[in-house]
Design an enzyme around this catalytic site. Sequence first.
Site, PDB file in Angstrom:
ATOM      1  N   HIS A  99       3.593   1.613   6.208  1.00 39.59           N
ATOM      2  CA  HIS A  99       3.231   1.094   7.527  1.00 39.59           C
ATOM      3  C   HIS A  99       4.530   0.722   8.251  1.00 39.59           C
ATOM      4  CE1 HIS A  99       0.017  -1.401   9.861  1.00 39.59           C
ATOM      5  NE2 HIS A  99       1.059  -1.181  10.640  1.00 39.59           N
TER       6      HIS A  99
ATOM      7  N   HIS B 116      -7.112  -3.901   2.825  1.00 38.40           N
ATOM      8  CA  HIS B 116      -6.585  -5.213   3.200  1.00 38.40           C
ATOM      9  C   HIS B 116      -7.140  -6.296   2.294  1.00 38.40           C
ATOM     10  CE1 HIS B 116      -4.096  -7.703   5.687  1.00 38.40           C
ATOM     11  NE2 HIS B 116      -3.749  -6.626   6.358  1.00 38.40           N
TER      12      HIS B 116
ATOM     13  N   GLU C  67       0.420   4.453   8.261  1.00 46.26           N
ATOM     14  CA  GLU C  67      -0.376   3.585   9.127  1.00 46.26           C
ATOM     15  C   GLU C  67       0.471   3.087  10.283  1.00 46.26           C
ATOM     16  OE1 GLU C  67      -2.461   1.088   5.464  1.00 46.26           O
ATOM     17  OE2 GLU C  67      -0.983   0.149   6.762  1.00 46.26           O
TER      18      GLU C  67
END
Length: 237
Positions: free
Chosen positions: A43, A190, A70
């Site tokens: 990310h 998450h 991401e």
Amino acid sequence: MTKLSVNINKIATLRNARGGNRPNVVQAAKDCERFGAQGITVHPRPDERHIRYQDVHDLKEVVTTEFNIEGNPTPEFLKLVKEVKPHQVTLVPDAPDAITSNAGWDTIRFKEYLTDVIADLRESGIRTSIFVDPVEEMIEGAALVKTDRVELYTESYATGYHSNRETAIAPYVKAALLAKQLGLGLNAGHDLDLDNLRYLKDNLAGLDEVSIGHALVCDALYLGLENTIQQYLHQLK
Ligand code: PXP
């Protein structure tokens, strides 16, 4: 089968704390794969405080499993992913200064924007997933913008898991069913960990992939990376 994609951002955070190249992010990705991970997630954020844009290029050369990038689709991010062409891009509406992703897309409000970005990525041959809360309206909106997959934001599941896991999972079960009915692939991520992962897997029909970073890297401090990855894979069996 649900794939485990290891998010290696925390490895880069540790490296950046000292400068130099320890731990080596590229080697860590190779080792995660060697220990059984079926994907690598990164990310990159605009300030490059953990994964840097150069890491993403370097990783592309070595990742042999599924590579997932991401991020918020800023022009810089889109340029990066179109150069690198990972298997999957997960679009996340995080602000540049967010400590971590903290909300899913409003797929109704951003319908036109998401439709354009997703079409652009599809033209480059990249599969898309969009990060969404487990809200049926948002899943319907995700199908309308023609994403390939959704990634359910599991923070509220993880938070509620220890007090009442049946209540915590309920919106995710509905969201997952709807996503599958609408022909969407299903990812989740998450705050997943060794406590809450199996119950999620057992209750979400057709869960294609989970991406896990923070807890997995923390567990690796005590259990070692190989053993940790094996334990996460075991939860997904
Ligand atoms: N999915 C998305 C969209 C994320 O932003 C993150 C954190 O970078 C994760 C999954 C992984 O979350 P965690 O680090 O809590 O496992």
